[in-house]
Design a protein around this motif. Structure first.
Motif, PDB file in Angstrom:
ATOM      1  N   ARG A 164       0.736  -1.151  -0.032  1.00  0.00           N
ATOM      2  CA  ARG A 164       0.244   0.001  -0.087  1.00  0.00           C
ATOM      3  C   ARG A 164       0.969   1.184  -0.270  1.00  0.00           C
ATOM      4  NH1 ARG A 164      -1.770  -0.223   6.482  1.00  0.00           N
ATOM      5  NH2 ARG A 164      -0.013   0.624   7.291  1.00  0.00           N
ATOM      6  N   ASP A 165       0.189   2.424  -0.371  1.00  0.00           N
ATOM      7  CA  ASP A 165       0.813   3.471  -0.326  1.00  0.00           C
ATOM      8  C   ASP A 165      -0.229   4.442   0.484  1.00  0.00           C
ATOM      9  OD1 ASP A 165      -0.571   4.773  -2.180  1.00  0.00           O
ATOM     10  OD2 ASP A 165       0.859   5.112  -3.513  1.00  0.00           O
ATOM     11  N   ILE A 166       0.200   5.750   0.836  1.00  0.00           N
ATOM     12  CA  ILE A 166      -0.565   6.805   1.314  1.00  0.00           C
ATOM     13  C   ILE A 166      -0.837   7.958   0.449  1.00  0.00           C
ATOM     14  CG2 ILE A 166      -0.613   8.433   3.320  1.00  0.00           C
ATOM     15  CD1 ILE A 166       0.832   6.465   4.920  1.00  0.00           C
ATOM     16  N   ARG A 167      -2.086   8.455   0.289  1.00  0.00           N
ATOM     17  CA  ARG A 167      -2.497   9.668  -0.308  1.00  0.00           C
ATOM     18  C   ARG A 167      -2.957  10.442   0.826  1.00  0.00           C
ATOM     19  NH1 ARG A 167      -4.169  12.003  -5.263  1.00  0.00           N
ATOM     20  NH2 ARG A 167      -2.414  11.024  -6.070  1.00  0.00           N
ATOM     21  N   GLY A 178      -7.199  11.620   4.305  1.00  0.00           N
ATOM     22  CA  GLY A 178      -6.301  10.668   3.267  1.00  0.00           C
ATOM     23  C   GLY A 178      -6.731   9.345   3.172  1.00  0.00           C
ATOM     24  N   ILE A 179      -6.186   8.804   2.458  1.00  0.00           N
ATOM     25  CA  ILE A 179      -6.667   7.176   2.246  1.00  0.00           C
ATOM     26  C   ILE A 179      -5.212   6.516   2.071  1.00  0.00           C
ATOM     27  CG2 ILE A 179      -8.685   7.485   1.104  1.00  0.00           C
ATOM     28  CD1 ILE A 179      -7.085   7.366  -1.659  1.00  0.00           C
ATOM     29  N   TYR A 180      -5.433   5.048   2.447  1.00  0.00           N
ATOM     30  CA  TYR A 180      -4.477   4.049   1.915  1.00  0.00           C
ATOM     31  C   TYR A 180      -4.984   3.728   0.587  1.00  0.00           C
ATOM     32  CZ  TYR A 180      -2.824   3.558   6.853  1.00  0.00           C
ATOM     33  OH  TYR A 180      -2.269   3.868   8.191  1.00  0.00           O
ATOM     34  N   ARG A 181      -3.749   3.363  -0.246  1.00  0.00           N
ATOM     35  CA  ARG A 181      -4.125   2.636  -1.539  1.00  0.00           C
ATOM     36  C   ARG A 181      -3.535   1.309  -1.453  1.00  0.00           C
ATOM     37  NH1 ARG A 181      -2.650   7.750  -5.574  1.00  0.00           N
ATOM     38  NH2 ARG A 181      -0.725   7.194  -4.721  1.00  0.00           N
ATOM     39  N   VAL A 182      -4.375   0.220  -1.257  1.00  0.00           N
ATOM     40  CA  VAL A 182      -3.872  -1.188  -1.121  1.00  0.00           C
ATOM     41  C   VAL A 182      -4.039  -1.963  -2.416  1.00  0.00           C
ATOM     42  CG1 VAL A 182      -4.237  -2.938   0.294  1.00  0.00           C
ATOM     43  CG2 VAL A 182      -4.889  -0.744   0.959  1.00  0.00           C
ATOM     44  N   ASN A 183      -3.024  -2.632  -2.717  1.00  0.00           N
ATOM     45  CA  ASN A 183      -2.983  -3.566  -3.803  1.00  0.00           C
ATOM     46  C   ASN A 183      -2.135  -4.785  -3.520  1.00  0.00           C
ATOM     47  OD1 ASN A 183      -3.154  -4.843  -6.515  1.00  0.00           O
ATOM     48  ND2 ASN A 183      -2.598  -2.986  -7.389  1.00  0.00           N
ATOM     49  N   PHE A 221      -3.883  23.331  -2.627  1.00  0.00           N
ATOM     50  CA  PHE A 221      -4.653  22.096  -2.455  1.00  0.00           C
ATOM     51  C   PHE A 221      -3.760  20.989  -3.078  1.00  0.00           C
ATOM     52  CE2 PHE A 221      -8.351  19.607  -4.593  1.00  0.00           C
ATOM     53  CZ  PHE A 221      -8.382  18.734  -3.345  1.00  0.00           C
ATOM     54  N   LEU A 222      -3.198  20.148  -2.136  1.00  0.00           N
ATOM     55  CA  LEU A 222      -2.120  19.292  -2.672  1.00  0.00           C
ATOM     56  C   LEU A 222      -2.689  17.845  -2.347  1.00  0.00           C
ATOM     57  CD1 LEU A 222       1.203  21.019  -1.552  1.00  0.00           C
ATOM     58  CD2 LEU A 222       0.133  21.167  -3.841  1.00  0.00           C
ATOM     59  N   GLY A 223      -2.232  16.892  -3.188  1.00  0.00           N
ATOM     60  CA  GLY A 223      -2.314  15.253  -2.763  1.00  0.00           C
ATOM     61  C   GLY A 223      -0.955  14.772  -2.738  1.00  0.00           C
ATOM     62  N   ILE A 224      -0.385  14.420  -1.660  1.00  0.00           N
ATOM     63  CA  ILE A 224       0.827  13.998  -1.319  1.00  0.00           C
ATOM     64  C   ILE A 224       1.010  12.630  -1.083  1.00  0.00           C
ATOM     65  CG2 ILE A 224       2.774  14.214   0.342  1.00  0.00           C
ATOM     66  CD1 ILE A 224       1.754  16.898   1.262  1.00  0.00           C
ATOM     67  N   ASP A 225       1.813  11.848  -1.852  1.00  0.00           N
ATOM     68  CA  ASP A 225       1.976  10.359  -1.729  1.00  0.00           C
ATOM     69  C   ASP A 225       3.098   9.989  -1.173  1.00  0.00           C
ATOM     70  OD1 ASP A 225      -0.217  10.512  -3.631  1.00  0.00           O
ATOM     71  OD2 ASP A 225       1.063  10.032  -5.621  1.00  0.00           O
ATOM     72  N   TYR A 234       8.189   7.129   7.037  1.00  0.00           N
ATOM     73  CA  TYR A 234       7.633   7.798   5.699  1.00  0.00           C
ATOM     74  C   TYR A 234       8.384   8.309   4.727  1.00  0.00           C
ATOM     75  CZ  TYR A 234       3.388   7.697   8.731  1.00  0.00           C
ATOM     76  OH  TYR A 234       2.304   6.985   9.411  1.00  0.00           O
ATOM     77  N   LEU A 235       8.288   7.977   3.454  1.00  0.00           N
ATOM     78  CA  LEU A 235       9.018   8.636   2.637  1.00  0.00           C
ATOM     79  C   LEU A 235       8.168   9.134   1.332  1.00  0.00           C
ATOM     80  CD1 LEU A 235      11.331   5.450   1.437  1.00  0.00           C
ATOM     81  CD2 LEU A 235      11.709   7.241   3.226  1.00  0.00           C
ATOM     82  N   VAL A 236       8.640  10.371   1.259  1.00  0.00           N
ATOM     83  CA  VAL A 236       7.486  11.289   0.112  1.00  0.00           C
ATOM     84  C   VAL A 236       7.876  10.830  -1.090  1.00  0.00           C
ATOM     85  CG1 VAL A 236       6.669  13.599  -0.553  1.00  0.00           C
ATOM     86  CG2 VAL A 236       7.070  13.207   1.854  1.00  0.00           C
ATOM     87  N   ASN A 237       6.862  10.570  -1.911  1.00  0.00           N
ATOM     88  CA  ASN A 237       7.346   9.890  -3.277  1.00  0.00           C
ATOM     89  C   ASN A 237       6.960  10.969  -4.235  1.00  0.00           C
ATOM     90  OD1 ASN A 237       8.460   8.029  -5.255  1.00  0.00           O
ATOM     91  ND2 ASN A 237       5.976   7.790  -5.742  1.00  0.00           N
ATOM     92  N   GLU A 238       5.964  11.506  -4.115  1.00  0.00           N
ATOM     93  CA  GLU A 238       5.342  12.475  -5.255  1.00  0.00           C
ATOM     94  C   GLU A 238       4.453  13.714  -4.644  1.00  0.00           C
ATOM     95  OE1 GLU A 238       5.225  10.346  -9.366  1.00  0.00           O
ATOM     96  OE2 GLU A 238       3.300  10.616  -8.228  1.00  0.00           O
ATOM     97  N   VAL A 239       4.179  14.715  -5.141  1.00  0.00           N
ATOM     98  CA  VAL A 239       3.326  15.818  -4.769  1.00  0.00           C
ATOM     99  C   VAL A 239       2.488  16.177  -6.007  1.00  0.00           C
ATOM    100  CG1 VAL A 239       2.813  18.067  -3.816  1.00  0.00           C
ATOM    101  CG2 VAL A 239       4.879  16.469  -2.971  1.00  0.00           C
ATOM    102  N   ASN A 240       0.920  15.993  -5.728  1.00  0.00           N
ATOM    103  CA  ASN A 240       0.142  16.367  -6.907  1.00  0.00           C
ATOM    104  C   ASN A 240      -0.584  17.477  -6.689  1.00  0.00           C
ATOM    105  OD1 ASN A 240      -0.011  13.299  -8.379  1.00  0.00           O
ATOM    106  ND2 ASN A 240      -0.022  13.146  -5.995  1.00  0.00           N
ATOM    107  N   GLY A 241      -0.375  18.427  -7.876  1.00  0.00           N
ATOM    108  CA  GLY A 241      -0.689  19.696  -7.753  1.00  0.00           C
ATOM    109  C   GLY A 241      -2.346  19.868  -8.194  1.00  0.00           C
TER     110      GLY A 241
END
Length: 270
Positions: A164-167, A178-183, A221-225, A234-241
């Protein structure tokens, strides 16, 4: 308050923003950017639009960046602004800024390893190394693309995250949801590729991290992965604008559009 919604594709989020704006007594003005034009330097502007703030929702990174620049040039408040969109849209820029401010990210080098990105995050292509044929096919393909970043490759480690990751979303000065994105079947945790969204309980560490990233990247307004590494945390992978949030609303029963609009109203009143 008058809200402009700049978009090129009317998705669930854009429709919901307009609906919630009307429920709150705001005037919502859709701005379809595929029919948009501008004249710069000749005294013309989008004068018929009276807006307190324009929410940037274009799916095309180039169109979002360009129209935010234009709107800002006409002295509109734009969320997100062009500077923060540029930072978010270029993965090398994002990682460099985060590293400069001691924010942990996945190990990334400009050479050969496990995960491969072009530095332009808007291309959206991520490859896990399975064999060299796949990798070199991609490299050959890149030679014929028109991206100015086509010969810049970021090779990123494969983080052993727990399926999973976190948004997490930042709106103004808060990180409320936020959410967990699980696969369990695939290493890719994007919900568009089969991952399930589950509610996220935001602890203090995660909230503080999200707000630090907001301070570094700018934007409203950001979505942070974020990845969860078993050793480094915690490791920040991406930031969505221009983040999508339909699944976040569904699993958390949290009205993101309404919350965003209320935070914008607070900001405009200051």
């Amino acid at each position: 308050m008058i809200i402009g919604v700049s978009y090129d594709l009317l998705r669930w989020e854009e429709k919901d923003i307009i609906t919630e704006a009307k429920k709150s007594g705001f005037k919502a003005i859709p701005i379809f950017t595929k029919d948009f034009y501008s004249a710069i330097g000749v005294g013309e502007n989008y004068s018929e639009l009276e807006a307190d703030v324009i929410i940037q929702r274009n799916t095309s990174h180039a169109r979002a960046l360009t129209t935010s620049l234009i709107f800002e040039g006409w002295n509109y408040n734009v969320v997100n602004d062009a500077t923060s969109l540029f930072k978010c849209g270029n993965k090398l820029y994002t990682l460099s800024l985060l590293a400069k401010h001691n924010i942990k990210t996945p190990r990334t080098i400009v050479t050969f390893s496990c995960l491969l990105y072009t530095s332009d995050a808007a291309l959206g292509d991520v490859y896990k190394r399975q064999d060299e044929d796949i990798l070199y096919s991609f490299l050959e393909y890149q030679e014929y693309t028109t991206s100015q970043f086509r010969q810049i490759y970021l090779v990123q480690e494969f983080v052993k995250k727990p399926n999973r990751d976190i948004r997490i979303f930042v709106m103004g000065d808060e990180a409320p949801v936020g959410i967990y994105r699980v696969n369990e079947r695939n290493w890719k945790t994007n919900t568009a590729l089969g991952a399930r969204a589950l509610p996220l309980k935001i602890d203090d560490e995660l909230r503080d991290l999200a707000l630090k990233v907001r301070d570094i990247m700018g934007g409203f307004f950001l979505g942070i992965d974020i990845f969860e590494d078993p050793e480094r945390g915690y490791l920040v992978n991406e930031v969505n604008g221009v983040p999508e949030y339909k699944n976040t609303v569904r699993v958390n029963n949290f009205n993101v559009s309404s919350y965003l609009l209320n935070k914008l109203r607070e900001w405009i009143k200051k």
